[in-house]
Design an enzyme around this catalytic site. Structure first.
Site, short mmCIF file in Angstrom:
data_model
loop_
_atom_site.label_atom_id
_atom_site.label_comp_id
_atom_site.label_asym_id
_atom_site.label_seq_id
_atom_site.Cartn_x
_atom_site.Cartn_y
_atom_site.Cartn_z
N GLY A 198 41.67 -6.39 25.18
CA GLY A 198 40.47 -5.54 25.16
C GLY A 198 40.19 -5.02 23.75
N HIS A 199 41.24 -4.57 23.06
CA HIS A 199 41.05 -4.09 21.68
C HIS A 199 40.61 -5.24 20.77
CE1 HIS A 199 44.17 -1.09 23.14
NE2 HIS A 199 43.25 -0.29 22.65
N ASP B 211 36.48 3.44 28.64
CA ASP B 211 36.51 4.91 28.57
C ASP B 211 35.05 5.36 28.46
OD1 ASP B 211 39.48 5.42 28.36
OD2 ASP B 211 39.18 4.02 26.71
N MET C 46 44.66 3.77 19.65
CA MET C 46 45.96 4.47 19.65
C MET C 46 47.08 3.43 19.70
SD MET C 46 45.51 8.09 21.52
CE MET C 46 45.76 7.56 23.19
N GLY D 149 35.18 1.04 23.58
CA GLY D 149 35.15 0.30 24.83
C GLY D 149 34.47 1.09 25.94
N GLU D 150 33.74 0.37 26.79
CA GLU D 150 33.12 1.00 27.97
C GLU D 150 34.17 1.40 29.00
OE1 GLU D 150 30.21 -1.81 29.32
OE2 GLU D 150 28.63 -0.81 28.18
N ALA E 297 49.26 0.02 20.86
CA ALA E 297 49.59 -0.68 22.12
C ALA E 297 48.44 -1.62 22.45
CB ALA E 297 49.87 0.30 23.25
N LEU E 298 48.08 -2.41 21.47
CA LEU E 298 46.86 -3.21 21.57
C LEU E 298 46.98 -4.30 22.61
CD1 LEU E 298 45.91 -3.57 17.79
CD2 LEU E 298 45.35 -1.74 19.39
N GLN F 169 34.21 8.95 27.40
CA GLN F 169 34.52 9.08 25.97
C GLN F 169 33.41 8.47 25.12
OE1 GLN F 169 38.53 8.40 23.97
NE2 GLN F 169 37.64 6.38 23.66
O1 PAF Z 1 40.28 5.49 23.20
C1 PAF Z 1 41.25 5.76 22.44
O2 PAF Z 1 42.14 4.95 22.22
C2 PAF Z 1 41.32 7.14 21.79
O3 PAF Z 1 40.83 8.12 22.63
C3 PAF Z 1 40.61 7.18 20.42
C4 PAF Z 1 39.13 6.92 20.53
C5 PAF Z 1 41.25 6.16 19.48
C6 PAF Z 1 40.81 8.58 19.79
O4 PAF Z 1 42.14 8.89 19.62
#
Ligand code: PAF
Length: 309
Positions: free
Chosen positions: A66-67, A181, A60, A178-179, A62-63, A184
């Site tokens: 971690g990203h 979340d 989403m 990522g772990e 705002a990197l 998720q």
């Molecule tokens: O983890 C996130 O940034 C969001 O939940 C994702 C997986 C990009 C879905 O919008």
């Protein structure tokens, strides 16, 4: 006289080159960005070598580091890495932070370009992702039940729907999540399994600040006092996990952990739980892998974290 089929192929190649040039950034600090499903398809057709493996890192924006670590994991698996940037309205409740969620696409793209792993950025508009008449939702149960869902009931249907759409649009061989979340990640694994999607879901370890705070885009909301308190979350979770690993009663250890979190200065605790690491159901067999998961609130910020027990 040129053969009509050859003329058509040349025309198609010229068109592809023109489209490609229109996304190609003029400076080397940037990356091609596409914003529609059609231009994504055209970009992949033009840029990707036949049979080249593709990995998706869905974000989403705002990197943070971690990203970028997820992008590096992606590049180890596949030469063609696509990063999607889309602040997904469907996973925010009306009272949540959709409007204020940090957005800085230029900075995100510059970070991705500098890190070198990414080939293409897919940043669709909300209208492209959810056009007029959109009326289908992927509504996971199982791993999606409890924990986050008790506090954000809309969340996993929003995530599962957008991630399923991203999978269909991008067509990755691998997708890295990522772990950080963790629920998720388990939900997405379940969606992939249940819908017979042929995508390898690859977990990326949580990156942490020096005091152990998990990197998160929402850490940007923390003021100095809240940032100091936030650093104690992982410490209290680790102490609780260690106590349980050494044989403490799970209920007793969690009660102590919750009391410690309140004492540390968190305003409220949505949950601090130890669950089966795969199903996320309450622990019935202590011999199976377990995970400690927490969501807490401080000032305007909600923090989540988890670790293996
Ligand atoms: O983890 C996130 O940034 C969001 O939940 C994702 C997986 C990009 C879905 O919008």
């Amino acid at each position: 006289m040129c053969h009509p089929a050859r003329r058509k192929a040349t025309k198609r190649a010229m068109l592809q080159r023109a489209i490609l040039e229109s996304w190609m950034p003029s400076d080397r600090q940037s990356l091609p960005i596409v914003r529609s499903v059609a231009s994504l398809g055209a970009a992949l057709a033009a840029m990707r070598r036949p049979g080249e493996r593709l990995a998706l890192v869905a974000t989403m924006g705002a990197l943070h580091e971690g990203h970028l670590s997820l992008c590096r994991i992606a590049a180890e698996r596949a030469p063609f890495v696509v990063v999607s940037i889309f602040v997904n309205p469907a996973q925010f409740a009306p009272h949540e932070d959709l409007a204020t969620y940090p957005r800085n696409e230029a900075n995100d793209v510059a970070m991705l370009a500098a890190s070198g792993a990414t080939k293409l950025v897919y940043a669709p508009t909300a209208g492209e992702m959810y056009p007029d008449g959109f009326a289908t939702t992927v509504a996971p149960k199982g791993a999606a039940e409890g924990l986050e869902t008790d506090f954000r009931p809309h969340f996993f249907a929003g995530v599962a729907t957008v991630v399923t759409k991203l999978f269909a649009q991008v067509g990755p061989d691998f997708a890295i999540f990522g772990e950080k979340d963790y629920q998720q990640l388990q939900v997405i694994r379940q969606v992939v399994r249940d819908l017979d999607l042929t995508i390898d879901i690859v977990p990326g370890p949580t990156l942490r600040e020096a005091d152990g705070l998990a990197l998160s885009s929402r850490n940007a909301y923390l003021d100095t006092r809240a940032r100091k308190v936030a650093g104690s979350l992982n410490v209290i979770m680790r102490d609780t996990a260690v106590a349980v690993a050494r044989g403490a009663d799970i209920g007793d250890a969690l009660s102590k952990g919750r009391a410690e979190l309140s004492k540390a200065g968190f305003d409220s605790i949505d949950y601090l739980e130890i669950r089966d690491a795969t199903t996320l159901r309450p622990v019935t067999d202590r011999a199976l892998p377990k995970r400690i998961l927490a969501a807490v609130r401080i000032a305007k910020t909600r923090l989540i974290d988890n670790m293996a027990v």
